[in-house]
Design an enzyme around this catalytic site. Structure first.
Site, PDB file in Angstrom:
ATOM      1  N   PHE A  53     -14.184  -0.113  16.421  1.00 51.93           N
ATOM      2  CA  PHE A  53     -14.555   0.237  17.806  1.00 51.93           C
ATOM      3  C   PHE A  53     -16.061   0.489  17.918  1.00 51.93           C
ATOM      4  O   PHE A  53     -16.709   0.057  18.859  1.00 51.93           O
ATOM      5  CB  PHE A  53     -13.787   1.477  18.288  1.00 51.93           C
ATOM      6  CG  PHE A  53     -12.328   1.224  18.638  1.00 51.93           C
ATOM      7  CD1 PHE A  53     -11.735  -0.010  18.436  1.00 51.93           C
ATOM      8  CD2 PHE A  53     -11.550   2.245  19.191  1.00 51.93           C
ATOM      9  CE1 PHE A  53     -10.394  -0.235  18.752  1.00 51.93           C
ATOM     10  CE2 PHE A  53     -10.214   2.031  19.513  1.00 51.93           C
ATOM     11  CZ  PHE A  53      -9.633   0.795  19.292  1.00 51.93           C
ATOM     12  N   GLN A 101      -0.399   4.482  20.641  1.00 55.75           N
ATOM     13  CA  GLN A 101      -0.115   5.051  19.310  1.00 55.75           C
ATOM     14  C   GLN A 101      -1.196   6.086  18.980  1.00 55.75           C
ATOM     15  O   GLN A 101      -2.332   5.950  19.461  1.00 55.75           O
ATOM     16  CB  GLN A 101      -0.040   3.954  18.232  1.00 55.75           C
ATOM     17  CG  GLN A 101      -1.326   3.254  17.866  1.00 55.75           C
ATOM     18  CD  GLN A 101      -1.640   2.048  18.739  1.00 55.75           C
ATOM     19  OE1 GLN A 101      -1.338   2.040  19.922  1.00 55.75           O
ATOM     20  NE2 GLN A 101      -2.267   1.042  18.158  1.00 55.75           N
ATOM     21  N   GLN A 146       2.848   7.321  15.587  1.00 59.42           N
ATOM     22  CA  GLN A 146       2.165   8.615  15.714  1.00 59.42           C
ATOM     23  C   GLN A 146       1.891   9.181  14.307  1.00 59.42           C
ATOM     24  O   GLN A 146       2.596   8.863  13.356  1.00 59.42           O
ATOM     25  CB  GLN A 146       3.037   9.609  16.483  1.00 59.42           C
ATOM     26  CG  GLN A 146       4.428   9.764  15.890  1.00 59.42           C
ATOM     27  CD  GLN A 146       5.308  10.731  16.665  1.00 59.42           C
ATOM     28  OE1 GLN A 146       4.925  11.250  17.706  1.00 59.42           O
ATOM     29  NE2 GLN A 146       6.495  10.983  16.142  1.00 59.42           N
ATOM     30  N   ARG A 147       0.861  10.007  14.234  1.00 59.79           N
ATOM     31  CA  ARG A 147       0.581  10.631  12.943  1.00 59.79           C
ATOM     32  C   ARG A 147      -0.329  11.840  13.141  1.00 59.79           C
ATOM     33  O   ARG A 147      -1.336  11.759  13.841  1.00 59.79           O
ATOM     34  CB  ARG A 147      -0.082   9.631  12.010  1.00 59.79           C
ATOM     35  CG  ARG A 147       0.072  10.030  10.565  1.00 59.79           C
ATOM     36  CD  ARG A 147       0.146   8.874   9.666  1.00 59.79           C
ATOM     37  NE  ARG A 147      -1.112   8.152   9.634  1.00 59.79           N
ATOM     38  CZ  ARG A 147      -1.223   6.901   9.234  1.00 59.79           C
ATOM     39  NH1 ARG A 147      -0.164   6.238   8.841  1.00 59.79           N
ATOM     40  NH2 ARG A 147      -2.380   6.309   9.221  1.00 59.79           N
ATOM     41  N   ASN A 197      -6.236   9.715   8.288  1.00 59.98           N
ATOM     42  CA  ASN A 197      -7.358   8.839   8.685  1.00 59.98           C
ATOM     43  C   ASN A 197      -8.710   9.556   8.677  1.00 59.98           C
ATOM     44  O   ASN A 197      -8.926  10.471   9.466  1.00 59.98           O
ATOM     45  CB  ASN A 197      -7.120   8.273  10.087  1.00 59.98           C
ATOM     46  CG  ASN A 197      -5.865   7.433  10.165  1.00 59.98           C
ATOM     47  OD1 ASN A 197      -4.778   7.917   9.889  1.00 59.98           O
ATOM     48  ND2 ASN A 197      -6.012   6.173  10.510  1.00 59.98           N
ATOM     49  N   VAL A 223      -9.892   1.296  12.475  1.00 65.17           N
ATOM     50  CA  VAL A 223     -10.115   1.387  13.913  1.00 65.17           C
ATOM     51  C   VAL A 223     -11.456   2.015  14.287  1.00 65.17           C
ATOM     52  O   VAL A 223     -12.126   1.537  15.209  1.00 65.17           O
ATOM     53  CB  VAL A 223      -8.919   2.096  14.595  1.00 65.17           C
ATOM     54  CG1 VAL A 223      -8.838   3.584  14.250  1.00 65.17           C
ATOM     55  CG2 VAL A 223      -8.960   1.902  16.087  1.00 65.17           C
ATOM     56  N   TYR A 226       0.840  -1.206   0.000  1.00 70.63           N
ATOM     57  CA  TYR A 226       0.000   0.000   0.000  1.00 70.63           C
ATOM     58  C   TYR A 226       0.876   1.258   0.000  1.00 70.63           C
ATOM     59  O   TYR A 226       0.728   2.121  -0.871  1.00 70.63           O
ATOM     60  CB  TYR A 226      -0.896  -0.028   1.244  1.00 70.63           C
ATOM     61  CG  TYR A 226      -1.871   1.119   1.344  1.00 70.63           C
ATOM     62  CD1 TYR A 226      -2.990   1.179   0.522  1.00 70.63           C
ATOM     63  CD2 TYR A 226      -1.689   2.134   2.286  1.00 70.63           C
ATOM     64  CE1 TYR A 226      -3.906   2.219   0.633  1.00 70.63           C
ATOM     65  CE2 TYR A 226      -2.596   3.180   2.402  1.00 70.63           C
ATOM     66  CZ  TYR A 226      -3.703   3.219   1.573  1.00 70.63           C
ATOM     67  OH  TYR A 226      -4.607   4.259   1.673  1.00 70.63           O
ATOM     68  N   ASP A 227       1.810   1.331   0.957  1.00 72.98           N
ATOM     69  CA  ASP A 227       2.614   2.558   1.114  1.00 72.98           C
ATOM     70  C   ASP A 227       3.455   2.835  -0.138  1.00 72.98           C
ATOM     71  O   ASP A 227       3.466   3.945  -0.665  1.00 72.98           O
ATOM     72  CB  ASP A 227       3.566   2.427   2.311  1.00 72.98           C
ATOM     73  CG  ASP A 227       2.839   2.220   3.628  1.00 72.98           C
ATOM     74  OD1 ASP A 227       1.613   2.008   3.607  1.00 72.98           O
ATOM     75  OD2 ASP A 227       3.489   2.264   4.686  1.00 72.98           O
ATOM     76  N   ARG A 271      -3.343   8.802  16.184  1.00 77.47           N
ATOM     77  CA  ARG A 271      -3.804   9.137  14.828  1.00 77.47           C
ATOM     78  C   ARG A 271      -4.622  10.424  14.935  1.00 77.47           C
ATOM     79  O   ARG A 271      -5.154  10.763  16.002  1.00 77.47           O
ATOM     80  CB  ARG A 271      -4.715   8.045  14.245  1.00 77.47           C
ATOM     81  CG  ARG A 271      -4.060   6.698  13.976  1.00 77.47           C
ATOM     82  CD  ARG A 271      -3.056   6.728  12.844  1.00 77.47           C
ATOM     83  NE  ARG A 271      -2.579   5.385  12.525  1.00 77.47           N
ATOM     84  CZ  ARG A 271      -1.554   4.778  13.134  1.00 77.47           C
ATOM     85  NH1 ARG A 271      -0.906   5.387  14.098  1.00 77.47           N
ATOM     86  NH2 ARG A 271      -1.191   3.562  12.747  1.00 77.47           N
TER      87      ARG A 271
END
Ligand code: NAD
Ligand code: UDP
Length: 313
Positions: free
Chosen positions: A190, A208, A275-276, A173, A186, A144-145, A210
């Site tokens: 959730f 982590q 982290q992002r 995201n 996510v 993907y990346d 987002r």
């Protein structure tokens, strides 16, 4: 009236974009192979004479006279893009070549849905567009990346070599109604788990981070980027500046749903970024003060209401 092609138009983001483009009086061709998208997402547009659905795979050439192309076709959830990694990279790379070839031939403006994943597990925080990233080229996420990174390269090369009118956005995201409940990302995981009273699956220790953007903000950013001054190619980040740990996200979802689900800690997937968060100053400057404005709790409320309806039906 413009004729607009949306690849991946039956997916989560694509279906919201089709709706916006139709509401603005455009003619829309939605191209999708239904790998992760669904007819349900676009069923409401099927009786609109200005909407056309084409079942097609972007790895094969496609021709149509269009004014604009939004290239969104690609599975976006780690679960789905890792299901058939070779197909994922083909979709990004061959899809980009086919759509850029079409844009060149019919002189259409073309926008690429790139991703914050091009920054990999970032060593610079928040991430400006000038950061080249920290991507593992041979890991589980690489299909993907690296596929998305190669697509960006192809977009720049078609622009520089052939003068194709390109736009690149790097999406952080994004969540909202019309995500597939089985998607594996996510926010949908959730919410669905909380609504069903099942355990909330936290990968790793949940620290982590987002930045979560509500879909309406992103669609506005797409349209402003497509309409931006000629010659401004991007890449430009489109994301929300709020940053949350997965534990904080779980707390918010549980609170809003009023659920008694328990947290269940599971192994952290390989190369999961720690982290992002976007540096959004370029988008603000170039896209008439664009900002991702919807607060996490407000966006979650809308999304929970959607999933609640889907699960009940
Ligand atoms: P999605 O999985 O809901 O949508 C992708 C769509 O592309 C689906 O309808 C799928 O059937 C279609 N598709 C996949 N492979 C195809 C192929 N070979 N030919 C034709 N159609 C194909 O995901 P989404 O969240 O709507 O993502 C849309 C785009 O935005 C993707 O390119 C994704 O990489 C990008 N993006 C999304 C996010 C996000 O947070 N939602 C973040 C970064 C980038
Ligand atoms: N995640 C999680 N539980 C889940 C799904 C995902 O804790 O059920 C974590 C995942 O490990 C990652 C973050 O949530 O750290 C965002 O994952 P997602 O798949 O939504 O997107 P991406 O990793 O591509 O940002």
């Amino acid at each position: 009236m413009k004729k607009v092609l949306v690849t991946g138009g039956a997916g989560f983001l694509g279906s919201h974009l089709c709706e916006r483009l139709l509401n603005e009086g455009n003619e829309v061709i939605c191209l999708d192979n239904y790998f992760t998208g669904s007819k349900q997402n676009i069923i409401e547009f099927l009786d609109n004479p200005y909407f056309e659905m084409v079942r097609h795979d972007v790895t094969e050439p496609y021709y149509a006279e269009v004014d604009e192309i939004y290239n969104l076709a690609c599975p976006a959830s780690p679960v789905h893009y890792q299901y058939n990694p070779i197909k994922t990279i083909k979709t990004s790379v061959m899809g980009a070549i086919n759509m850029l070839g079409l844009a060149k031939r019919v002189k259409a403006r073309i926008l690429q849905a790139s991703t914050s994943e091009v920054y990999g597990d970032p060593a610079v925080h928040p991430q400006p567009e000038s950061y080249w990233g920290n991507v593992n080229p041979i890991g589980l996420r690489s299909c993907y990346d690296e596929g998305k990174r190669c697509a960006e390269t192809l977009f720049m090369d078609y622009h520089n070599q052939n003068g194709v009118d390109i736009k690149i956005v790097r999406i952080f995201n994004t969540y909202g109604p019309k995500m597939n409940p089985e998607d594996g990302r996510v926010v949908s995981n959730f919410i669905v788990q909380a609504l069903k009273g099942e355990d909330i699956t936290i990968f790793g220790d949940g620290t982590q981070t987002r930045s979560f953007q509500y879909v309406d903000d992103l669609i506005e950013g797409f349209c402003r980027m497509m309409a931006s001054e000629k010659g401004f190619t991007g890449p430009v980040n489109l994301g929300n500046s709020g940053e949350f740990t997965m534990l904080e996200l779980a707390e918010n979802v549980l609170d809003l749903v009023g659920s008694k689900s328990q947290l269940k800690f599971m192994p952290l997937p390989q190369d999961d970024p720690k982290q992002r968060k976007p540096d959004s100053s370029l988008a603000y400057e170039k896209l008439n003060g664009w900002e991702s404005k919807v607060k996490l709790r407000d966006g979650l409320e809308q999304t929970i209401a959607y999933f609640d309806k889907v699960l009940r039906s």
